[in-house]
Write a protein that holds these residues in place. Structure first.
Motif, PDB file in Angstrom:
ATOM      1  N   ASP A  39     -50.899  97.414 -36.273  1.00  0.00           N
ATOM      2  CA  ASP A  39     -50.801  98.861 -36.433  1.00  0.00           C
ATOM      3  C   ASP A  39     -51.985  99.484 -35.702  1.00  0.00           C
ATOM      4  OD1 ASP A  39     -50.606 101.493 -37.157  1.00  0.00           O
ATOM      5  OD2 ASP A  39     -50.732 101.147 -39.319  1.00  0.00           O
ATOM      6  N   ARG A  41     -52.328 102.531 -34.466  1.00  0.00           N
ATOM      7  CA  ARG A  41     -52.364 103.993 -34.416  1.00  0.00           C
ATOM      8  C   ARG A  41     -53.790 104.546 -34.495  1.00  0.00           C
ATOM      9  NH1 ARG A  41     -48.626 105.718 -39.168  1.00  0.00           N
ATOM     10  NH2 ARG A  41     -49.688 103.915 -40.085  1.00  0.00           N
ATOM     11  N   THR A 251     -43.174 100.664 -29.084  1.00  0.00           N
ATOM     12  CA  THR A 251     -43.895 101.544 -30.007  1.00  0.00           C
ATOM     13  C   THR A 251     -43.291 102.940 -30.085  1.00  0.00           C
ATOM     14  OG1 THR A 251     -45.482 102.069 -28.252  1.00  0.00           O
ATOM     15  CG2 THR A 251     -46.053 100.281 -29.751  1.00  0.00           C
ATOM     16  N   TRP A 330     -45.112 101.053 -40.208  1.00  0.00           N
ATOM     17  CA  TRP A 330     -46.237 100.413 -39.508  1.00  0.00           C
ATOM     18  C   TRP A 330     -47.037  99.480 -40.415  1.00  0.00           C
ATOM     19  CZ3 TRP A 330     -46.891  99.130 -34.842  1.00  0.00           C
ATOM     20  CH2 TRP A 330     -46.430  99.917 -33.777  1.00  0.00           C
TER      21      TRP A 330
END
Length: 481
Positions: A39, A41, A251, A330
Motif C-alpha cells: 500500500d 499511497r 493501481t 488497499w
C-alpha cells in the motif's frame, strides 16, 4: 524523529501495523525508500509533496507482516531494488551481502548483515563520506528492544535469538551519534514491546535499551523470548510471498469494490465467502447480516482481517456510504488478502429490502456489567489481560477465538477488550459459531474500575479459560446469510 541536520529523511508511519517506512532525499530530486509496503499511497504522496522521484527501494528483510511495495516501485517508478542476496528473491533486484556498498550520489549505503529477526536480515548504514549518519535497522535493533526471532518456527527460534544478540552488539558498536531508524515500532506484532518513540540514536539505545544492558548471551535470549506474545497467523505466509514477489497491481483500478446484489451476496456466503462488516461497532450492534464478521474500519483493520478471517477465502464487504472503499481494499492487499469479491450494493438497506432478516446485539457500558447475569469474556492480548482485568473475567485472545468458539460453553456472554472494536469482532465470531445471548462492552477494564471504584485483578489467572462443552449440548450451528 532523530535525523541529522544535513540529511532530509521523511518517516511514513503505518499506525495500524506499527511500522515506519522511510523516504531519504538523495539531494538530486531522487530518493531512497526503505521497507515500502504494498500500500504505497502514503509513501508516494510524501514523495510527490517533496518533489522526489523514487530511484531506490530497499528491503531490510523478508517481511512477515506486510507485502513489500518494492516490486511495484520497480515496475511503476523504475526503481532499483536493494535487498539481501541471501534472501533468494525471485524478482529483479540488486543482491547485497555484508559489507557491500551502494553509491547513492553524495551519500553512501553499506549493507550490514544483522540476522535475528530473519536469517537474511540486513541493516543499511548511511554515511556522508567516512562519517556514519544513520542506520536503517529494520527488524533488528528497535527503540527500547529488538524485533522478535520466532517467526521462522520454533526449531529456529533459539538460533535466531542468539543471532539477534550478536547483531544488536554489532549495531551498538557504531558511533554514538548515529541515528537509529527501525522499521518495527509501537503497535507492531513483529516487535518485542518497544517504547513510544520510533527513532533513536546508538548512544540513547546504549543508555536505555534493557537488552543492550544484558551482556551474557543466554540471559539475552531468555529476556527477549520472555517478552514475546502471540502474532497473527498470516505472518507465516507472507515471507514466502515476499520472496517470490507480490503481483504487480494496476493501481489505477485498485480501490473500488464491485457492487453485488443481496441475492449474490447470499449465494457467495453460502459458498464459503466471509461477509466482513466494516461499519462502526454501534451500527453493527444495531443490526447486521446474520453471520457477518465485525471488523470496524480503523488503523488496525488489516491486522485483524488477516488474523481472524479464513486464509485465502473470498471476502464480501458491508460498509457505510461514508467509508472509502480504497481504505478497505488497499490495507487488505497489503497483508495478502486478494480475493475481495465486492460489496453489498446499497448496504444493509438493500439486504432488508430484498426481504432478508437482520440481527442485533446488546451494547453494555462497563459500569452496567455488575447488574447483568453475563460471563465477561476478555479477548485482549495476554499481556494486556495480566496487567489488569475484571475479577470474574474469562480470557481467550481474540486471535485464537475463531478456533475455540464452537467448543466454548459460556452462556450469556459480554465480550470485552479495551474500547469495543475487538469485542465486537469476538461477538461476531461467537455468533458465527452458534452462540446466542451476546453483548459487546463499549469500554475496557480500566473504564469499569474508574466507574465502579473496584479494583482490577493483575497477573495470570489460575482459571485456564472458559470451559469446553459438547457442541450438541449448546444447540445452534454456524450462522449464514
Amino acid at each position: 524523529m532523530v535525523t541529522p541536520a544535513q540529511v532530509q529523511l521523511h518517516a511514513v508511519v503505518d499506525e495500524g501495523l506499527g511500522n515506519s517506512s522511510y523516504l531519504l532525499d538523495l539531494g538530486d530530486g531522487s530518493a531512497l525508500v526503505v521497507d515500502p509496503p504494498r500500500d504505497l499511497r502514503a509513501v508516494l504522496a510524501r514523495a510527490r509533496a517533496e518533489g522526489l522521484r523514487i530511484r531506490f527501494a530497499a528491503d531490510t528483510h523478508l517481511h512477515a507482516d506486510f507485502l513489500t511495495g518494492a516490486v511495484q516501485l520497480a515496475h511503476d517508478e523504475q526503481a532499483t531494488v536493494l535487498a539481501s542476496a541471501a534472501g533468494a528473491r525471485r524478482f529483479p533486484h540488486r543482491g547485497l551481502r555484508d559489507g557491500d556498498e551502494v553509491d547513492l550520489g553524495g551519500l553512501g549505503l553499506t549493507a550490514l548483515a544483522t540476522p535475528g529477526h530473519t536469517d537474511e536480515h540486513l541493516s543499511f548504514l548511511i554515511s556522508d563520506g567516512a562519517r556514519p549518519v544513520g542506520v536503517f535497522t529494520g527488524g533488528s535493533l528497535i527503540v527500547g528492544s529488538a524485533a522478535r526471532p520466532d517467526l521462522l518456527g520454533p526449531d529456529r527460534t533459539d538460533e535466531l535469538a542468539r543471532a539477534q544478540f550478536a547483531s544488536l552488539r554489532r549495531l551498538a558498536a557504531l558511533p554514538g551519534p548515529t541515528a537509529v531508524w527501525p522499521t518495527h515500532g509501537a503497535g507492531s506484532f513483529c516487535s518485542a514491546p518497544p517504547g513510544a518513540q520510533r527513532t533513536s540514536t546508538v548512544a540513547h539505545e546504549l543508555a536505555t535499551n534493557p537488552l543492550l544492558a544484558v551482556g551474557e548471551e543466554q540471559r539475552f535470549v531468555d529476556a527477549l523470548l520472555g517478552s514475546l506474545g502471540s502474532y497473527p497467523a498470516y505472518f507465516r505466509r507472507l515471507g514466502e510471498i515476499n520472496r517470490r514477489g507480490p503481483a504487480v497491481l494496476d493501481t489505477a483500478s485498485v480501490g473500488a469494490l464491485a457492487p453485488l446484489s443481496a441475492p449474490e451476496v447470499r449465494r457467495l456466503c453460502a459458498g464459503g465467502a466471509t461477509l466482513v462488516d466494516v461499519r462502526p461497532v454501534a451500527d453493527y450492534a444495531a443490526a447486521h447480516v446474520p453471520g457477518a464478521l465485525s471488523l470496524a474500519l480503523r488503523p488496525q483493520f488489516a491486522t485483524w482481517l488477516g488474523w481472524v478471517a479464513p486464509p485465502d477465502g473470498a471476502v464480501v464487504v458491508v460498509r457505510n456510504p461514508d467509508q472509502d472503499p480504497a481504505d478497505i481494499v488497499w490495507p487488505a492487499l497489503n497483508i495478502g488478502v486478494e480475493r475481495i469479491e465486492g460489496e453489498l450494493a446499497g448496504g444493509l438497506d438493500a439486504w432488508t429490502a430484498a426481504g432478508y432478516g437482520t440481527v442485533g446485539i446488546r451494547v453494555l457500558r462497563p459500569d452496567h456489567l455488575d447488574g447483568e447475569a453475563v460471563h465477561v469474556l476478555d479477548v485482549r492480548q495476554s499481556a494486556e489481560y495480566t496487567a489488569g482485568h475484571l475479577p470474574a473475567a474469562h480470557h481467550v485472545e481474540l486471535g485464537t477465538l475463531a478456533d475455540r468458539a464452537a467448543e466454548l460453553a459460556l452462556g450469556p456472554t459480554a465480550a470485552m477488550c479495551g474500547h469495543g472494536e475487538r469485542a465486537a469482532t469476538a461477538a461476531s465470531l461467537l455468533e458465527r459459531a452458534g452462540h446466542r445471548d451476546l453483548a459487546v462492552v463499549t469500554g475496557g477494564p480500566q473504564d469499569w474500575a474508574d466507574t465502579t471504584g473496584r479494583a482490577l485483578v493483575t497477573g495470570p489467572d489460575a482459571d485456564p479459560g472458559p470451559p469446553a462443552q459438547d457442541p450438541a449440548a449448546r444447540g445452534g450451528g454456524k450462522a449464514h446469510p
